[in-house]
Design a protein around this motif. Structure first.
Motif, PDB file in Angstrom:
ATOM      1  N   GLY A 151       0.823  -1.197   0.000  1.00 14.67           N
ATOM      2  CA  GLY A 151       0.000   0.000   0.000  1.00 14.67           C
ATOM      3  C   GLY A 151       0.858   1.248   0.000  1.00 14.67           C
ATOM      4  N   LYS A 152       0.220   2.395  -0.125  1.00 10.38           N
ATOM      5  CA  LYS A 152       0.961   3.658  -0.132  1.00 10.38           C
ATOM      6  C   LYS A 152       1.762   3.801   1.153  1.00 10.38           C
ATOM      7  CE  LYS A 152      -2.351   6.127  -3.057  1.00 10.38           C
ATOM      8  NZ  LYS A 152      -3.284   7.282  -3.145  1.00 10.38           N
ATOM      9  N   ARG A 153       2.996   4.226   1.011  1.00 12.30           N
ATOM     10  CA  ARG A 153       3.877   4.291   2.170  1.00 12.30           C
ATOM     11  C   ARG A 153       3.365   5.252   3.237  1.00 12.30           C
ATOM     12  NH1 ARG A 153       9.879   2.552   1.427  1.00 12.30           N
ATOM     13  NH2 ARG A 153       9.623   0.936  -0.149  1.00 12.30           N
ATOM     14  N   LYS A 154       2.798   6.365   2.843  1.00 14.09           N
ATOM     15  CA  LYS A 154       2.329   7.328   3.835  1.00 14.09           C
ATOM     16  C   LYS A 154       1.075   6.849   4.552  1.00 14.09           C
ATOM     17  CE  LYS A 154       4.569  11.604   2.771  1.00 14.09           C
ATOM     18  NZ  LYS A 154       4.478  13.077   2.899  1.00 14.09           N
ATOM     19  N   ASP A 155       0.418   5.811   4.027  1.00 15.69           N
ATOM     20  CA  ASP A 155      -0.742   5.228   4.711  1.00 15.69           C
ATOM     21  C   ASP A 155      -0.326   4.147   5.699  1.00 15.69           C
ATOM     22  OD1 ASP A 155      -2.520   6.819   3.330  1.00 15.69           O
ATOM     23  OD2 ASP A 155      -2.908   5.342   1.764  1.00 15.69           O
ATOM     24  N   ARG A 156       0.859   3.602   5.518  1.00  8.32           N
ATOM     25  CA  ARG A 156       1.304   2.510   6.371  1.00  8.32           C
ATOM     26  C   ARG A 156       1.590   3.003   7.793  1.00  8.32           C
ATOM     27  NH1 ARG A 156       5.884  -0.272   2.461  1.00  8.32           N
ATOM     28  NH2 ARG A 156       4.690  -0.136   0.513  1.00  8.32           N
ATOM     29  N   VAL A 157       1.490   2.090   8.729  1.00  7.28           N
ATOM     30  CA  VAL A 157       1.782   2.403  10.127  1.00  7.28           C
ATOM     31  C   VAL A 157       2.893   1.466  10.597  1.00  7.28           C
ATOM     32  CG1 VAL A 157       0.882   2.621  12.463  1.00  7.28           C
ATOM     33  CG2 VAL A 157      -0.625   3.049  10.499  1.00  7.28           C
ATOM     34  N   TYR A 158       4.048   2.046  10.904  1.00  6.05           N
ATOM     35  CA  TYR A 158       5.157   1.289  11.479  1.00  6.05           C
ATOM     36  C   TYR A 158       5.263   1.752  12.925  1.00  6.05           C
ATOM     37  CZ  TYR A 158       6.700  -0.404   6.872  1.00  6.05           C
ATOM     38  OH  TYR A 158       6.771  -1.031   5.656  1.00  6.05           O
ATOM     39  N   THR A 216      -0.762  -2.121   7.258  1.00  5.68           N
ATOM     40  CA  THR A 216      -1.090  -1.449   5.994  1.00  5.68           C
ATOM     41  C   THR A 216      -1.643  -0.055   6.231  1.00  5.68           C
ATOM     42  OG1 THR A 216      -1.572  -3.596   4.983  1.00  5.68           O
ATOM     43  CG2 THR A 216      -2.402  -1.637   3.852  1.00  5.68           C
ATOM     44  N   ASP A 217      -2.453   0.096   7.295  1.00 10.81           N
ATOM     45  CA  ASP A 217      -3.080   1.389   7.584  1.00 10.81           C
ATOM     46  C   ASP A 217      -3.529   1.409   9.049  1.00 10.81           C
ATOM     47  OD1 ASP A 217      -5.519  -0.134   7.642  1.00 10.81           O
ATOM     48  OD2 ASP A 217      -5.661   0.091   5.474  1.00 10.81           O
ATOM     49  N   MET A 218      -4.067   2.555   9.483  1.00  8.10           N
ATOM     50  CA  MET A 218      -4.467   2.702  10.883  1.00  8.10           C
ATOM     51  C   MET A 218      -5.620   1.775  11.251  1.00  8.10           C
ATOM     52  SD  MET A 218      -2.694   4.621  12.891  1.00  8.10           S
ATOM     53  CE  MET A 218      -3.885   4.876  14.215  1.00  8.10           C
TER      54      MET A 218
END
Length: 263
Positions: A151-158, A216-218
Motif C-alpha cells: 500500500g501507499k507508504r504514507k498510509d502505512r503504520v510502522y 497497511t493502515d491505521m
C-alpha cells in the motif's frame, strides 16, 4: 580394510553434520540493531538529510554488506512536531557495527555523494543532534524481517514501541515474557508483521526493550491491537503473577517509511 573405510566414512559424515549445524547456527545468530534518531529544526535540514540518506548513506551501507535499512518519519499528528528521522540499521555482529565508520571513510563514492553532510560547516549543520540506541535481537526472533506490508507508504503504520522497567531484574522479566512467555509468538499468530524485537544494550532510557510492528493502515493497526488485548493468550499472560510489575513506562511512535527506505 573395510573397517578402516567405515571409520573414514563415519568421520566424513560427522564432519558434514557439524558443518550443517554450524551453518544453522550462523543463520540463526542474533543480530544487533542501531536506531539513529536525527532531530531537525526546519524543512531545509530535512531536505538535506533526505538527500544524504537516499543518495549517499544507504547506498554505502549496501556496498558494505548491510541491507534492509529502514528510514522512517512521524505520521501526521497534531501533538508531535514532525522534526525527526529514524534510521534502523541491522548488523550481523558488533564487529560489523564498530568497523562501519572506517569502511565509510574509505568509500570515495560515499564521500563525494555525501559531501554536503560530511563537510557541513559548523554554523550550517544538516541536523540539530543525533540520538543512538544499540540493541541485540531477542532469542525468539534473532534476525530482522523487513516488513512485507503493501500500500501507499504514507498510509502505512510502522509502530515503534519502547517498554521501560523499574529495575534491571524486572526488565529481564519483561524480556522473558516476550520470549519464554510467548508474547512474540502471540504477535506472530495475529499477523503483526514485526520487523524486530531488541534488548537495549546502550541508550538513554534504560533499562528498556524496543520493537517494531507494521500495518497497511491505521484501521488494520487498531483491529490487530484489539484482537491482541482480547485474546485468551494475553489474558493468561497479563494475569500471571510471574510477570507482574515488570514495566512502568511505554512509549509508542507511529511512523511511516520514506520512499527510499528499504521496506
Amino acid at each position: 580394510m573395510k573397517t578402516l573405510n567405515s571409520a573414514k566414512l563415519a568421520i566424513i559424515a560427522l564432519f558434514f553434520i557439524m558443518c550443517a549445524k554450524e551453518g544453522l547456527s550462523q543463520n540463526t545468530e542474533r543480530e544487533y540493531y542501531q536506531l539513529k534518531m536525527y532531530t531537525l529544526k526546519d524543512e531545509q535540514q530535512e531536505s538535506r538529510m533526505d538527500n544524504f540518506l537516499e543518495n549517499a548513506y544507504l547506498p554505502a551501507l549496501k556496498k558494505a554488506g548491510i541491507n534492509n535499512v529502514g528510514v522512517f518519519k512521524y505520521r501526521p499528528n497534531n501533538y508531535l512536531l514532525a522534526n525527526k528521522i529514524y534510521v534502523l540499521i541491522p548488523f550481523t555482529s558488533l564487529d560489523q557495527f564498530v568497523q562501519l565508520e572506517e569502511k565509510l571513510d574509505q568509500d570515495s563514492t560515499y564521500m563525494a555523494a555525501g559531501e554536503d553532510y560530511i563537510k557541513a560547516k559548523y554554523d550550517n549543520p544538516p541536523y540539530e543532534r543525533i540520538n543512538s540506541t544499540l540493541m541485540r535481537a531477542f532469542g525468539e526472533m534473532p534476525q530482522m524481517r523487513a516488513s512485507k506490508v503493501t500500500g501507499k507508504r504514507k498510509d502505512r503504520v510502522y509502530e515503534l514501541r519502547s517498554y521501560e522497567s523499574p529495575t534491571e531484574a524486572t526488565y529481564w522479566n519483561k524480556v522473558d515474557m516476550f520470549n519464554a512467555g510467548g508474547e512474540v509468538e502471540l504477535f506472530e499468530s495475529l499477523g503483526f508483521n514485526a520487523v524486530f524485537y531488541g534488548e537495549v544494550i546502550s541508550g538513554d532510557r534504560m533499562p528498556n526493550l524496543m520493537y517494531m510492528t507494521t500495518f497497511t493502515d491505521m484501521e488494520t493497526r487498531d483491529a490487530k491491537w484489539e484482537a491482541f488485548f482480547s485474546s485468551d493468550k494475553w489474558g493468561v499472560l497479563v494475569h500471571d503473577p510471574k510477570y507482574k510489575n515488570n514495566m512502568n513506562k511505554a512509549d509508542k511512535l507511529l511512523l511511516y517509511p520514506t520512499e527510499y527506505s528499504d521496506y
